[in-house]
Every structure is written in C-alpha cells, then in structure tokens.
Design a protein around this motif. Structure first.
Motif, PDB file in Angstrom:
ATOM      1  N   GLN A   3      16.372  14.109  -0.719  1.00  0.00           N
ATOM      2  CA  GLN A   3      17.470  13.581   0.088  1.00  0.00           C
ATOM      3  C   GLN A   3      17.142  13.656   1.579  1.00  0.00           C
ATOM      4  OE1 GLN A   3      21.190  15.871   0.433  1.00  0.00           O
ATOM      5  NE2 GLN A   3      22.313  14.010  -0.103  1.00  0.00           N
ATOM      6  N   ILE A   4      16.574  14.766   2.015  1.00  0.00           N
ATOM      7  CA  ILE A   4      16.238  14.918   3.431  1.00  0.00           C
ATOM      8  C   ILE A   4      15.156  13.922   3.832  1.00  0.00           C
ATOM      9  CG2 ILE A   4      15.269  16.486   5.155  1.00  0.00           C
ATOM     10  CD1 ILE A   4      16.530  18.795   3.552  1.00  0.00           C
ATOM     11  N   ALA A   5      14.103  13.812   3.027  1.00  0.00           N
ATOM     12  CA  ALA A   5      13.020  12.897   3.359  1.00  0.00           C
ATOM     13  C   ALA A   5      13.518  11.459   3.428  1.00  0.00           C
ATOM     14  CB  ALA A   5      11.899  13.022   2.326  1.00  0.00           C
ATOM     15  N   GLY A  21       6.659  -0.233   1.926  1.00  0.00           N
ATOM     16  CA  GLY A  21       7.349  -0.426   3.190  1.00  0.00           C
ATOM     17  C   GLY A  21       7.440   0.823   4.036  1.00  0.00           C
ATOM     18  N   GLY A  22       6.808   1.911   3.592  1.00  0.00           N
ATOM     19  CA  GLY A  22       6.857   3.160   4.336  1.00  0.00           C
ATOM     20  C   GLY A  22       8.118   3.960   4.110  1.00  0.00           C
ATOM     21  N   GLU A  23       8.923   3.562   3.114  1.00  0.00           N
ATOM     22  CA  GLU A  23      10.130   4.310   2.781  1.00  0.00           C
ATOM     23  C   GLU A  23       9.821   5.350   1.711  1.00  0.00           C
ATOM     24  OE1 GLU A  23      13.250   3.691   4.430  1.00  0.00           O
ATOM     25  OE2 GLU A  23      11.707   2.720   5.662  1.00  0.00           O
ATOM     26  N   MET A  37       0.845  -1.188   0.000  1.00  0.00           N
ATOM     27  CA  MET A  37       0.000   0.000   0.000  1.00  0.00           C
ATOM     28  C   MET A  37       0.886   1.245   0.000  1.00  0.00           C
ATOM     29  SD  MET A  37      -2.834   1.267   2.790  1.00  0.00           S
ATOM     30  CE  MET A  37      -3.833  -0.189   2.516  1.00  0.00           C
ATOM     31  N   THR A  38       0.783   2.051  -1.037  1.00  0.00           N
ATOM     32  CA  THR A  38       1.571   3.277  -1.105  1.00  0.00           C
ATOM     33  C   THR A  38       0.854   4.388  -0.357  1.00  0.00           C
ATOM     34  OG1 THR A  38       0.517   3.927  -3.180  1.00  0.00           O
ATOM     35  CG2 THR A  38       2.547   2.634  -3.325  1.00  0.00           C
ATOM     36  N   LYS A  39       1.602   5.378   0.086  1.00  0.00           N
ATOM     37  CA  LYS A  39       1.058   6.513   0.812  1.00  0.00           C
ATOM     38  C   LYS A  39       1.661   7.796   0.254  1.00  0.00           C
ATOM     39  CE  LYS A  39       0.786   3.903   5.172  1.00  0.00           C
ATOM     40  NZ  LYS A  39       1.250   3.861   6.581  1.00  0.00           N
ATOM     41  N   THR A  40       0.935   8.882   0.421  1.00  0.00           N
ATOM     42  CA  THR A  40       1.438  10.197   0.041  1.00  0.00           C
ATOM     43  C   THR A  40       1.274  11.140   1.218  1.00  0.00           C
ATOM     44  OG1 THR A  40       0.793   9.855  -2.267  1.00  0.00           O
ATOM     45  CG2 THR A  40       1.249  12.121  -1.574  1.00  0.00           C
ATOM     46  N   VAL A  41       2.336  11.865   1.549  1.00  0.00           N
ATOM     47  CA  VAL A  41       2.283  12.896   2.579  1.00  0.00           C
ATOM     48  C   VAL A  41       2.379  14.243   1.891  1.00  0.00           C
ATOM     49  CG1 VAL A  41       3.363  13.824   4.656  1.00  0.00           C
ATOM     50  CG2 VAL A  41       3.441  11.361   4.208  1.00  0.00           C
ATOM     51  N   VAL A  42       1.461  15.145   2.208  1.00  0.00           N
ATOM     52  CA  VAL A  42       1.454  16.468   1.581  1.00  0.00           C
ATOM     53  C   VAL A  42       1.718  17.521   2.641  1.00  0.00           C
ATOM     54  CG1 VAL A  42       0.134  18.151   0.262  1.00  0.00           C
ATOM     55  CG2 VAL A  42      -0.148  15.704  -0.205  1.00  0.00           C
ATOM     56  N   ILE A  43       2.734  18.350   2.445  1.00  0.00           N
ATOM     57  CA  ILE A  43       3.015  19.502   3.301  1.00  0.00           C
ATOM     58  C   ILE A  43       2.523  20.735   2.562  1.00  0.00           C
ATOM     59  CG2 ILE A  43       4.794  20.805   4.517  1.00  0.00           C
ATOM     60  CD1 ILE A  43       6.577  18.367   4.427  1.00  0.00           C
ATOM     61  N   ASP A  44       1.425  21.305   3.025  1.00  0.00           N
ATOM     62  CA  ASP A  44       0.794  22.405   2.297  1.00  0.00           C
ATOM     63  C   ASP A  44       0.162  23.368   3.300  1.00  0.00           C
ATOM     64  OD1 ASP A  44      -0.381  24.062   0.482  1.00  0.00           O
ATOM     65  OD2 ASP A  44      -1.925  22.641  -0.162  1.00  0.00           O
ATOM     66  N   HIS A  49      11.115   7.028   7.784  1.00  0.00           N
ATOM     67  CA  HIS A  49      11.185   5.577   7.615  1.00  0.00           C
ATOM     68  C   HIS A  49       9.975   4.926   8.267  1.00  0.00           C
ATOM     69  CE1 HIS A  49      15.339   6.006   6.238  1.00  0.00           C
ATOM     70  NE2 HIS A  49      15.564   6.770   7.298  1.00  0.00           N
ATOM     71  N   GLY A  50       9.491   3.882   7.638  1.00  0.00           N
ATOM     72  CA  GLY A  50       8.423   3.085   8.222  1.00  0.00           C
ATOM     73  C   GLY A  50       7.078   3.765   8.303  1.00  0.00           C
ATOM     74  N   GLY A  51       6.884   4.851   7.607  1.00  0.00           N
ATOM     75  CA  GLY A  51       5.592   5.524   7.597  1.00  0.00           C
ATOM     76  C   GLY A  51       5.341   6.431   8.776  1.00  0.00           C
ATOM     77  N   GLU A  52       6.206   6.405   9.791  1.00  0.00           N
ATOM     78  CA  GLU A  52       6.051   7.284  10.944  1.00  0.00           C
ATOM     79  C   GLU A  52       6.750   8.610  10.651  1.00  0.00           C
ATOM     80  OE1 GLU A  52       4.242   6.843  13.665  1.00  0.00           O
ATOM     81  OE2 GLU A  52       3.548   4.967  12.758  1.00  0.00           O
TER      82      GLU A  52
END
Length: 474
Positions: free
Chosen positions: A414-416, A26-28, A1-8, A421-424
């Motif tokens: 690179q920073i992310a 894998g949350g990477e 399951m893929t995830k997307t994090v949005v900083i907005d 890691h691990g979705g946390e």
C-alpha cells in the motif's frame, strides 16, 4: 519493461529482511514482497531436548524479547505438568512481562521509529537514527534510554539478568523479588511515568501533520487477535483469545490456545522463511489479521487503571473507534507503556511478589501442552509434544511477528503504491516503505546479529535481468 527494486537490508528493525518492489512497464508498483531471509530452525533442533530446558532454549530465539519466550515456554510446561502455579508465581511472571513490554516498546518508539517523525522522512539517512535524535533533542533521547532501562532493570531484579534470565520455569518461577528490588522499582516509577507522558503528548501533537502517513501506512480492514480478561479488560499474560473485525464486532471469543489449530492456519511462501498464519474460517489469504498493541487495544474494552483508561478513551476518539491504520501502532505502544507502569505500581505493593511460595513441583502428566502469552509484538504460541520421559518429540511455534506477516506485506504494498510512480524512487520514499514495516516493530529472530556496517543497496533490474540503476546507503 518491468523493473524490480530491492531494499536489502531493511533498517531499524530487529533482525534481517529485505523488500522487493516490482514495477510494471509504466513504472507503477505492481507488487511488493517482504522477505524474511534468516533461517533459525528452533522447531527442529529442540526435538530430543528435555521439556525442562525449553524455556532457556527458546528464549534464545530473540535477544530483544527473550522474556516473551521464557514465559510462554514455562506456561507450556505448566500444561505438561498439569499444575496450577502458586499465586505468587503468576504475579511475578506478570511483573516481568510488564517490564518486558515497557523496555521493548520504549526501544521501538525512541530508538527505531521516532527519528522518522521527529527528524523528518527526508532528513539525512546518516543522521536519521538514534544518534541523530540524541544530537537534536538530548533530553528526550536520554529520557527514552532511561525508560527502557527501567523495564530492563525490572527483568534483571527478578531474573538476575537483563537478557535470557533463567528464572521462569514449568510450575512457576525460581525466586521472588527482593525487598531491595521492590524499593528500587518504587523509586524509579515516577520518573518513568513522567517520561511516558512527555512522549505521549509529543506524539499526539504530531498527529495532525501525519495524516498522509496515517492514511497510507497499512490502512485497510482486517481482523484483530489478542488476549482479553474475564471482564473484557486488556490482558498480557492470561485470559482467553478474541478476534474482532474492523468495525469492532466480535468475530470469535472465548477461544482457548489448546485448540489453536482449529482457528489458525499456517501457510508458507517460497520467497520467505517466515510463516503466514491466517484465520482458518476465512481461508488464506483472506483470513488476514493483526496482533500486537494495535490489536490489543482493539479487542479489549478497558485497561482497569485510571491513567491508561483516560488515554484509551482519547486514543479511540482520535483513531475513530477502531484503529485500522498500522501507523497507530506507535500510539498504541505508548498507551500500553502507561498501562504497564500503572500495573507495576499496583503489583509492587502486593505481598505475594516477595513470597517464597512461587513454584509448584510435579512430574510429566500430559504428553502435550500449548502455552500462549502476549509478547510486545503480539500473541505468541508454543506447542510441545513430549514422550513419557519429558523429551520433546515435536515443537510448533507461532511467533508474534509471524501473526502479522500478511499484514506487513499488505502494508508495504500500500505504501509503495501510494508513493512510487513513474520509476523515480527518491530515498525518502524508500524510507517510508521501510517505515511501514517498523510500525509493526517486527522481531525477526533478532538474537542473530550482523557485525559491522550494514549498507543498504537498491537495484533496478529490467526484465532481462540487467541492472539499469543502483542506489547505495551506508
């Protein structure tokens, strides 16, 4: 399951943008994108306007660094008039640009970036800002505000306004510096230099505890572009364009802005309004390069003023010769402020800056002109084509921040990848991702302002488009 994090939105930058972080099963971190979500359209709506108006119009691109566009537009107008401006005109333009670099760099360091490394990456977001800095160290905060005020006052004394001064025009400038203005600058220079040395020594003292950030915040090989003078000295207004690599080798030199299309290409991506310039001989995206204070210190050999040259030698010793970590942008800004103050100190006694011979008069002699100058954030290009009456037919602008677009995207990725890691995703980790963008101090059409509170909302979205987790700031 893929995830997307949005900083907005991305906070503590000039303008509006967001960052999308794409996580794999894998949350990477799989990929990261820095989206510029404003559209301004200056290149299009300038068409049909008289060339003489371009300095005033394009200055409205930016409320933080209008002087950069004012000067670059005037230099483009010089080309169309085919004039050599009087010595007084050039020296006065230089003086205003030195004030602009000073005030903008002070804003970036004291107001936008220093809360991270002075208050702590993990500190309360509600206090991790200039107001928190005022509470924690009021003397330093006050000194930073007064240093920025000094740069703004130099601009005001020359152009009658701190923001959007209608002063630099094709052919020169409208008026010289007054004797009263010269005296004010001379009286405030010692305080400004003292503040700069306080900030510089403070930051150097922090570097040993910032080794992780130095290693992870945009630390990669790239090209660097900037203006240099006839003797390879640091330059911010004239000179020629140079590209160097991460080993300090000169890749291309003595380049003229007139044929910038031979060595700079401009790509676009469907997910951002900001163009992606690149060094043409290497192609897209391999032709990644950086501009701004980090690049200017990499491409030049020296400043030509005593204090700045001493600090430049120490800077190069600390960074290992050529600075490849974008975290060193903060350090480079402080060294540049010192160079600006010393060059202001040198110019302030020049009799030309009070001379009335500061403008050349001419008509339309060329149908195209390209101007270049160094904005606080890097090399800025204006390219105008006009008709016989001087009406604008086409405009192309390569904004300093745009030159860094590929590098900014690589930096946040690179920073992310280093921290997430691990979705946390703790808040402090997201702040470090944002801080990677703040290294470049991007100016994203920052005369567009949002009123009221700007909350930060993060969403974790699965492959089915369902929001499975949220985090809100503000």
């Amino acid at each position: 399951m893929t995830k997307t994090v949005v900083i907005d939105p991305v906070t503590r930058i000039e303008g509006h943008a967001k960052i999308s972080i794409f996580l794999d099963d894998g949350g990477e971190v799989d990929d990261v994108r820095f989206h510029v979500v404003e559209y301004r359209g200056f290149e299009k709506f300038c068409e049909g306007r008289p060339m003489w108006e371009m300095a005033g119009i394009t200055a409205r691109i930016c409320g933080i660094c209008p002087v950069s566009h004012l000067l670059c537009a005037a230099k483009t107008g010089d080309k169309i008039l085919a004039v050599q401006i009087p010595p007084a005109g050039e020296k006065l333009r230089r003086l205003m640009n030195l004030g602009q670099l000073t005030q903008s760099h002070a804003l970036s360091f004291f107001h936008l970036s220093s809360p991270d490394f002075l208050l702590g990456w993990e500190s309360d977001p509600a206090k991790r800002n200039v107001f928190g800095l005022i509470a924690a160290d009021p003397d330093l905060a006050r000194a930073g505000i007064r240093l920025r005020q000094f740069g703004q006052k130099v601009i005001e004394l020359l152009g009658a306004k701190k923001i959007h001064p209608a002063w630099s025009v094709p052919g020169g400038v409208r008026s010289p510096l007054s004797e009263e203005g010269r005296q004010w600058i001379k009286e405030r220079l010692p305080e400004s230099k003292a503040t700069l040395y306080t900030a510089l020594n403070l930051f150097k003292g922090l570097l040993d505890n910032l080794t992780t950030e130095i290693a992870a915040f945009g630390n990669f090989p790239s090209l660097f572009m900037g203006l240099v003078g006839k003797r390879d000295e640091w330059e911010h207004y004239g000179g020629h364009i140079r590209f160097t690599d991460s080993q300090g080798n000169i890749v291309a030199d003595n380049l003229s802005e007139d044929n910038y299309r031979d060595y700079i290409g401009e790509s676009v991506e469907k997910w951002s309004y900001l163009k992606f310039p690149y060094y043409k001989p290497l192609g897209y995206p391999n032709g990644i390069y950086r501009v701004g204070p980090l690049a200017r210190l990499n491409v030049c050999s020296h400043f030509g003023t005593e204090g700045a040259d001493i600090e430049l030698r120490e800077y190069r010793h600390r960074v290992g010769g050529v600075a490849t970590s974008s975290f060193y942008y903060h350090y480079a800004r402080l060294v540049e402020i010192l160079a600006c103050l010393e060059q202001i100190e040198r110019l302030i006694d020049d009799p030309d800056i009070v001379s009335q011979r500061c403008r050349a008069e001419a008509g339309i002699n060329n149908l195209q002109g390209v101007g270049v100058s160094e904005a606080p954030r890097g090399t800025l290009f204006h390219d105008y084509k006009v008709d016989e009456n001087g009406l604008i037919e086409t405009v192309n602008l390569i904004i300093a921040t745009g030159n860094n677009n590929l590098a900014m995207n690589q930096t946040v990725k690179q920073i992310a990848q280093h921290y997430i890691h691990g979705g946390e995703i703790p808040e402090a980790m997201l702040n470090r991702v944002e801080a990677g963008i703040r290294c470049y101090d991007p100016c994203l059409s920052c005369s567009t302002h949002a009123m009221g509170q700007m909350p930060l909302q993060l969403e974790l979205v699965n492959a089915a488009g369902e929001v499975i987790n949220t985090r809100q700031r503000g």
